[in-house]
Design a protein around this motif. Sequence first.
Motif, PDB file in Angstrom:
ATOM      1  N   PHE A 107      75.679  40.403 -16.692  1.00 60.00           N
ATOM      2  CA  PHE A 107      74.785  40.550 -17.833  1.00 60.00           C
ATOM      3  C   PHE A 107      73.449  39.881 -17.516  1.00 60.00           C
ATOM      4  N   LEU A 108      72.358  40.585 -17.762  1.00 61.89           N
ATOM      5  CA  LEU A 108      71.021  40.030 -17.579  1.00 61.89           C
ATOM      6  C   LEU A 108      70.250  40.175 -18.877  1.00 61.89           C
ATOM      7  N   ASN A 109      69.627  39.081 -19.309  1.00 61.26           N
ATOM      8  CA  ASN A 109      68.772  39.122 -20.488  1.00 61.26           C
ATOM      9  C   ASN A 109      67.365  39.517 -20.063  1.00 61.26           C
ATOM     10  N   GLU A 110      66.522  39.826 -21.011  1.00 63.72           N
ATOM     11  CA  GLU A 110      65.139  40.173 -20.666  1.00 63.72           C
ATOM     12  C   GLU A 110      64.374  38.945 -20.181  1.00 63.72           C
ATOM     13  N   GLY A 111      63.431  39.180 -19.275  1.00 66.14           N
ATOM     14  CA  GLY A 111      62.578  38.099 -18.804  1.00 66.14           C
ATOM     15  C   GLY A 111      61.547  37.722 -19.850  1.00 66.14           C
ATOM     16  N   GLU A 151      50.809  49.235 -19.699  1.00 71.67           N
ATOM     17  CA  GLU A 151      50.383  47.827 -19.721  1.00 71.67           C
ATOM     18  C   GLU A 151      51.593  46.914 -19.518  1.00 71.67           C
ATOM     19  N   PRO A 152      51.382  45.726 -18.917  1.00 72.11           N
ATOM     20  CA  PRO A 152      52.485  44.763 -18.815  1.00 72.11           C
ATOM     21  C   PRO A 152      53.070  44.477 -20.199  1.00 72.11           C
ATOM     22  N   ARG A 153      54.350  44.424 -20.280  1.00 73.18           N
ATOM     23  CA  ARG A 153      55.001  44.232 -21.576  1.00 73.18           C
ATOM     24  C   ARG A 153      54.708  42.835 -22.125  1.00 73.18           C
ATOM     25  N   THR A 154      54.403  42.761 -23.403  1.00 72.81           N
ATOM     26  CA  THR A 154      54.181  41.479 -24.078  1.00 72.81           C
ATOM     27  C   THR A 154      54.765  41.539 -25.487  1.00 72.81           C
ATOM     28  N   TYR A 155      55.127  40.352 -25.973  1.00 74.71           N
ATOM     29  CA  TYR A 155      55.502  40.218 -27.377  1.00 74.71           C
ATOM     30  C   TYR A 155      54.246  40.032 -28.216  1.00 74.71           C
ATOM     31  N   ASP A 156      54.443  40.081 -29.528  1.00 70.64           N
ATOM     32  CA  ASP A 156      53.312  39.895 -30.442  1.00 70.64           C
ATOM     33  C   ASP A 156      52.694  38.510 -30.311  1.00 70.64           C
ATOM     34  N   TRP A 209      57.084  39.820 -21.132  1.00 68.93           N
ATOM     35  CA  TRP A 209      58.509  40.031 -20.977  1.00 68.93           C
ATOM     36  C   TRP A 209      58.780  41.148 -19.985  1.00 68.93           C
ATOM     37  N   ILE A 210      59.975  41.094 -19.401  1.00 68.68           N
ATOM     38  CA  ILE A 210      60.435  42.077 -18.422  1.00 68.68           C
ATOM     39  C   ILE A 210      61.777  42.598 -18.911  1.00 68.68           C
ATOM     40  N   SER A 211      61.942  43.891 -18.998  1.00 78.00           N
ATOM     41  CA  SER A 211      63.197  44.439 -19.513  1.00 78.00           C
ATOM     42  C   SER A 211      64.321  44.237 -18.501  1.00 78.00           C
ATOM     43  N   PRO A 212      65.540  43.996 -18.978  1.00 72.24           N
ATOM     44  CA  PRO A 212      66.673  43.873 -18.045  1.00 72.24           C
ATOM     45  C   PRO A 212      66.915  45.160 -17.271  1.00 72.24           C
ATOM     46  N   GLN A 213      66.594  46.314 -17.878  1.00 72.36           N
ATOM     47  CA  GLN A 213      66.757  47.586 -17.178  1.00 72.36           C
ATOM     48  C   GLN A 213      65.848  47.652 -15.954  1.00 72.36           C
ATOM     49  N   SER A 214      64.661  47.055 -16.059  1.00 72.17           N
ATOM     50  CA  SER A 214      63.741  47.040 -14.919  1.00 72.17           C
ATOM     51  C   SER A 214      64.327  46.251 -13.759  1.00 72.17           C
ATOM     52  N   ILE A 215      64.900  45.100 -14.041  1.00 70.80           N
ATOM     53  CA  ILE A 215      65.479  44.261 -12.980  1.00 70.80           C
ATOM     54  C   ILE A 215      66.677  44.965 -12.350  1.00 70.80           C
ATOM     55  N   LYS A 216      67.546  45.549 -13.160  1.00 71.58           N
ATOM     56  CA  LYS A 216      68.704  46.270 -12.632  1.00 71.58           C
ATOM     57  C   LYS A 216      68.258  47.457 -11.776  1.00 71.58           C
ATOM     58  N   HIS A 217      67.182  48.088 -12.174  1.00 64.60           N
ATOM     59  CA  HIS A 217      66.667  49.247 -11.432  1.00 64.60           C
ATOM     60  C   HIS A 217      66.316  48.871  -9.993  1.00 64.60           C
ATOM     61  N   HIS A 218      65.787  47.657  -9.785  1.00 64.94           N
ATOM     62  CA  HIS A 218      65.443  47.223  -8.427  1.00 64.94           C
ATOM     63  C   HIS A 218      66.694  47.099  -7.559  1.00 64.94           C
ATOM     64  N   TYR A 219      67.771  46.585  -8.126  1.00 71.29           N
ATOM     65  CA  TYR A 219      69.026  46.504  -7.366  1.00 71.29           C
ATOM     66  C   TYR A 219      69.495  47.908  -6.972  1.00 71.29           C
TER      67      TYR A 219
END
Length: 300
Positions: free
Chosen positions: A144-148, A33-38, A43-53
């Motif tokens: 450095f990238l923070n989470e979306g 499922e798309p990531r969400t906070y309570d 939200w989007i993890s910074p690891q996900s964005i770096k993975h695209h690069y």
Amino acid sequence: MKTPLARLNRVTMFYVIEVDKANPNGDPDKEGEPRTYDNGHGWISPQSIKHHYRDLIEDKESVVWQDIGDELLHLNPDEFRILESRTRGFGDDITPAKSWEKVRQLSVDEIRDHYVDARWFGATMLSNQKKDQGTEYCRAGALFLNEGYSVAPVIITRATLTREANTEADKERGMAPMANKSVIHGIYCVYGSLDVEGARKSGCTQRDLELFKKLTPEIYKQTSSDCRFGTNLLHVWWMEHKSRLGSCSESALWEALTPKRKGEDPNKPSESKNDYIIPTSLPTALESKLASCVDLVDNN
């Protein structure tokens, strides 16, 4: 190796991402499922964005590498391997375990020389492996990238997918219950920065940053999938300060460029980007404190 960024000023980054009936980053703990906070914000993890690069340039036969890395920037592919990959640049016939053993045999300087994602983002996986070679290797990297984080809460839809052809002999049609999980709409923001001291330690160079900037508009366009299609960059601001330590507050820059939800209820989920006021420039007083402010999406 290449000349490091001895005199580069600090850079503040700010991504504005639109998600329209898509899943920008699935949560493995919640069956994709798309990531969400309570509180309902996405939200989007910074690891996900770096993975695209990383994905964009791991394959040196790809259109992206050929057009940007080779023809535009004339880069040596051996200096732009990807550390966080299965083969780590040692050939397609090697196993992940074997490639990792080869990496462990490399010196700190060799890792700096060959792996651009280590220079960009650091290499925490090597922090325990390289203690015997001194403490000069930068685990964090230059960028450095923070989470979306979505400006307003998001609504997630779930749907079962069917197909005419089936792989099971006793069934005429195939079915994937609740396989399609998407955000109806959301505007996400990602904060980032270039730390000059981190660049010095990781060996990040001007060419590394030029490649990063040229790749940025392509990170969703050229890595699309059925579930992620509909995730698009609206703006990516690259704001260079007038000094290496920074010439103004990064939080003030981020706040000035953050989209605002229209209407009386800021927590009402959106249906389109028309539900937001999306800044297209900095206030003059803030911009005057910077050396430059460029939107990488419109500048390429």
